[in-house]
Scaffold this active site. Structure first.
Site, PDB file in Angstrom:
ATOM      1  N   GLU A 163     -13.132   5.290  -3.614  1.00 21.77           N
ATOM      2  CA  GLU A 163     -11.816   5.170  -3.653  1.00 21.77           C
ATOM      3  C   GLU A 163     -10.576   5.916  -3.628  1.00 21.77           C
ATOM      4  O   GLU A 163     -10.168   5.265  -4.517  1.00 21.77           O
ATOM      5  CB  GLU A 163     -12.173   4.010  -4.683  1.00 21.77           C
ATOM      6  CG  GLU A 163     -13.569   3.147  -4.603  1.00 21.77           C
ATOM      7  CD  GLU A 163     -13.482   1.281  -4.540  1.00 21.77           C
ATOM      8  OE1 GLU A 163     -12.248   1.308  -5.041  1.00 21.77           O
ATOM      9  OE2 GLU A 163     -14.848   1.024  -4.731  1.00 21.77           O
TER      10      GLU A 163
HETATM   11  N1  CAA Z   1      -0.171  -0.792   0.804  1.00 17.65           N
HETATM   12  C1  CAA Z   1       0.715  -1.262   1.772  1.00 17.65           C
HETATM   13  N2  CAA Z   1       0.651  -0.844   2.949  1.00 17.65           N
HETATM   14  C2  CAA Z   1       0.302   1.284   2.420  1.00 17.65           C
HETATM   15  C3  CAA Z   1      -0.090   1.373   1.446  1.00 17.65           C
HETATM   16  C4  CAA Z   1      -0.352   0.790   0.507  1.00 17.65           C
HETATM   17  N3  CAA Z   1      -0.691   1.126  -0.624  1.00 17.65           N
HETATM   18  N4  CAA Z   1      -0.053   2.494   1.351  1.00 17.65           N
HETATM   19  C5  CAA Z   1      -0.206   2.856   2.762  1.00 17.65           C
HETATM   20  N5  CAA Z   1       0.222   2.278   3.634  1.00 17.65           N
HETATM   21  C6  CAA Z   1       0.820   1.847   5.039  1.00 17.65           C
HETATM   22  C7  CAA Z   1       1.980   2.636   5.024  1.00 17.65           C
HETATM   23  O1  CAA Z   1       3.380   1.833   4.723  1.00 17.65           O
HETATM   24  C8  CAA Z   1       2.008   2.666   6.253  1.00 17.65           C
HETATM   25  O2  CAA Z   1       2.367   1.755   7.082  1.00 17.65           O
HETATM   26  P1  CAA Z   1       3.606   2.155   8.396  1.00 17.65           P
HETATM   27  O3  CAA Z   1       3.064   3.326   9.421  1.00 17.65           O
HETATM   28  O4  CAA Z   1       4.428   0.783   9.007  1.00 17.65           O
HETATM   29  O5  CAA Z   1       5.368   2.004   7.452  1.00 17.65           O
HETATM   30  C9  CAA Z   1       0.479   2.775   7.098  1.00 17.65           C
HETATM   31  O6  CAA Z   1      -0.092   2.121   5.681  1.00 17.65           O
HETATM   32  C10 CAA Z   1       0.673   4.773   6.661  1.00 17.65           C
HETATM   33  O7  CAA Z   1       0.761   5.358   5.195  1.00 17.65           O
HETATM   34  P2  CAA Z   1       1.163   6.610   5.290  1.00 17.65           P
HETATM   35  O8  CAA Z   1       2.111   7.602   6.287  1.00 17.65           O
HETATM   36  O9  CAA Z   1       1.555   6.550   4.147  1.00 17.65           O
HETATM   37  O10 CAA Z   1      -0.930   6.798   5.393  1.00 17.65           O
HETATM   38  P3  CAA Z   1      -1.297   9.013   5.397  1.00 17.65           P
HETATM   39  O11 CAA Z   1      -2.146   8.867   6.500  1.00 17.65           O
HETATM   40  O12 CAA Z   1      -0.043   9.521   4.755  1.00 17.65           O
HETATM   41  O13 CAA Z   1      -2.514   8.206   4.336  1.00 17.65           O
HETATM   42  C11 CAA Z   1      -2.912   8.236   1.995  1.00 17.65           C
HETATM   43  C12 CAA Z   1      -2.031   7.612   2.563  1.00 17.65           C
HETATM   44  C13 CAA Z   1      -2.623   7.449   0.724  1.00 17.65           C
HETATM   45  C14 CAA Z   1      -3.625   9.266   1.894  1.00 17.65           C
HETATM   46  C15 CAA Z   1      -4.632   7.292   2.636  1.00 17.65           C
HETATM   47  O14 CAA Z   1      -4.900   7.078   3.646  1.00 17.65           O
HETATM   48  C16 CAA Z   1      -5.877   7.251   1.401  1.00 17.65           C
HETATM   49  O15 CAA Z   1      -5.511   6.000   0.164  1.00 17.65           O
HETATM   50  N6  CAA Z   1      -6.714   8.014   1.789  1.00 17.65           N
HETATM   51  C17 CAA Z   1      -8.085   7.599   0.891  1.00 17.65           C
HETATM   52  C18 CAA Z   1      -8.929   6.781   1.236  1.00 17.65           C
HETATM   53  C19 CAA Z   1      -9.499   6.463   0.331  1.00 17.65           C
HETATM   54  O16 CAA Z   1      -9.216   5.120  -0.379  1.00 17.65           O
HETATM   55  N7  CAA Z   1     -10.713   6.194   0.880  1.00 17.65           N
HETATM   56  C20 CAA Z   1     -11.989   5.826   0.361  1.00 17.65           C
HETATM   57  C21 CAA Z   1     -12.971   5.113   0.898  1.00 17.65           C
HETATM   58  S1  CAA Z   1     -13.921   3.711   0.146  1.00 17.65           S
HETATM   59  C22 CAA Z   1     -14.996   4.164  -0.803  1.00 17.65           C
HETATM   60  O17 CAA Z   1     -14.632   5.006  -1.435  1.00 17.65           O
HETATM   61  C23 CAA Z   1     -16.220   2.537  -1.375  1.00 17.65           C
HETATM   62  C24 CAA Z   1     -17.140   2.533  -1.521  1.00 17.65           C
HETATM   63  O18 CAA Z   1     -18.014   3.142  -1.076  1.00 17.65           O
HETATM   64  C25 CAA Z   1     -17.373   3.266  -3.366  1.00 17.65           C
END
Ligand code: CAA
Length: 385
Positions: free
Chosen positions: A368
């Protein structure tokens, strides 16, 4: 400022504590060793209302707040983090997302049995399918495709490290519909596990949380009706980010439970184990470890409860959930390592539980959103001011 829990929150904590002690503790070492999914425990969780803690009673849930959810997650994770991750994914990544963004029909059809955790007398839970072989932290790089064919989509691709992979009946699948649009071309779909073209792949042989079933899931020309898309076209990535913000509170609470479970075992052990003529708890070297464990755990607990409180009060909890997750998971790793040290040679063998808690703690720094991803989220929020 009010640090007291309500009577209802105390009751939920006690119910979770009893469940952990009576239902999870027996066999926990054996399940870890055999990598056996805790089906009976998951069914019991469902019976107790823990599969839909925060879901409205209108949709079969228990209608409790996020603070109660944190308390329950902590208690269960003290004993069996494999059971608590199953609960966490169903509650915060699947049920919450459906309740917040699903249509009335999607909620009636899927959310009700997911919140109840059962359908036709069988376990009925969900999984969240975002990660891919080449898209973990870099979640916008989705390779799974959903081709728009009008009244349906055709889904192709592979998802990795999926918690509840084989035990779930329903998957929330993120997929790229329009690569030219980047993250705005991603959609999220409700997919049933037994639909043609869906295959549950290999089970991962993991370091920790070995009692949770983690699989890859493969999609080969899966026909997904349009009405199973959640939200507007292109909403999938925002859906994933918003859902994960809540999920991170659940994993923080899991890490908190792993840490406090290891601390409680260390405290008890230090009082009954003697060395150099007195209980080891009376040696300052051990006392200082216990003092640091207690202090760090308390700080972690406050971060978890604050994030939960912000969510319950309609505030933006993006930063607080990431802070809670990064701090609590790092605390869990530190506390469990020290717990093994306090136990000495006994800590290194399975019967004393702390070595399992140490192995289980590690994943909380990875899934996550890794600790590094949490720092990206926090850093961006801090700079926004
Ligand atoms: N809320 C709403 N929108 C959001 C947001 C949020 N918290 N964070 C980003 N966005 C939106 C941005 O505003 C952007 O939108 P626009 O293009 O319209 O402006 C879009 O999403 C893309 O965002 P970023 O440009 O910030 O994206 P990025 O490529 O820089 O990545 C990141 C950001 C925070 C690294 C994200 O990719 C991330 O959280 N990565 C980790 C993923 C993760 O947590 N995976 C876990 C897998 S699930 C799991 O583990 C489940 C299980 O089985 C236990």
């Amino acid at each position: 400022m009010e640090f007291r829990l309500t009577e209802e929150q105390e009751m939920i904590r006690q119910a979770a504590r009893d469940f952990a002690r009576n239902e999870c503790l027996p066999g926990v070492i054996d399940r870890d060793e055999r990598q056996a999914f805790a089906y009976d425990q998951a069914m019991k969780l469902a019976e107790l209302g823990f599969m839909g803690v925060m879901v409205s009673p209108d949709y079969g849930g228990a209608g409790m707040d996020t603070v109660s959810y944190v308390l329950a997650m902590e208690e269960i994770s003290k004993v069996d983090a494999s059971v608590s991750v199953c609960m966490s994914v169903n509650n915060s990544l699947v049920a919450w997302g459906l309740e917040a963004y699903g249509t009335e029909e999607q909620k009636r059809r899927y959310l009700v049995p997911l919140a109840q955790g059962r359908k036709d007398g069988r376990l009925y839970i969900g999984a969240f399918l975002l990660s891919e072989p080449e898209a973990g932290s870099d979640a916008t790089s989705q390779r799974t495709t959903a081709e728009d064919r009008g009244d349906h989509y055709i889904l192709n691709g592979t998802k990795n490290w999926i918690t509840n992979g084989s035990s779930a009946s329903v998957y929330l699948v993120m997929a790229q519909t329009d690569p030219a649009k980047g993250s705005r071309g991603i959609n999220v779909f409700i997919v049933e596990k037994d639909w043609p073209g869906v295959t549950v792949g290999a089970k991962e042989n993991k370091m920790g949380i070995r009692g949770s079933d983690t699989h890859s899931i493969l999609f080969n020309d899966v026909r997904v009706p349009r009405e199973n898309r959640i939200g507007e076209d292109g909403f999938g990535f925002t859906f994933a980010m918003r859902t994960l913000a809540g999920g991170r509170i659940g994993i923080a609470a899991q890490a908190l439970g792993i840490a406090s479970g290891a601390y409680e075992l260390s405290l008890a052990y230090s009082k009954q184990r003697s060395a150099f003529g007195k209980p080891i708890s009376e040696h300052q070297a051990v006392q200082f470890k216990l003092a640091d464990m207690a202090t760090r755990i308390e700080a972690a607990r406050l971060l978890c409860l604050k994030a939960a409180w912000e969510k319950d009060n309609g505030l933006d909890y993006t930063m607080s959930s990431s802070m809670a997750k990064v701090f609590t998971s790092e605390t869990a790793m530190w506390v469990t390592t020290e717990a093994v040290q306090v136990h000495g040679g006994y800590g290194y063998v399975k019967e004393y539980h702390v070595e399992r808690l140490m192995r289980d703690a590690k994943i909380t720094q990875i899934y996550e959103g890794t600790s590094e991803v949490q720092r990206i989220v926090i850093g961006r929020q801090v700079l926004k001011g």
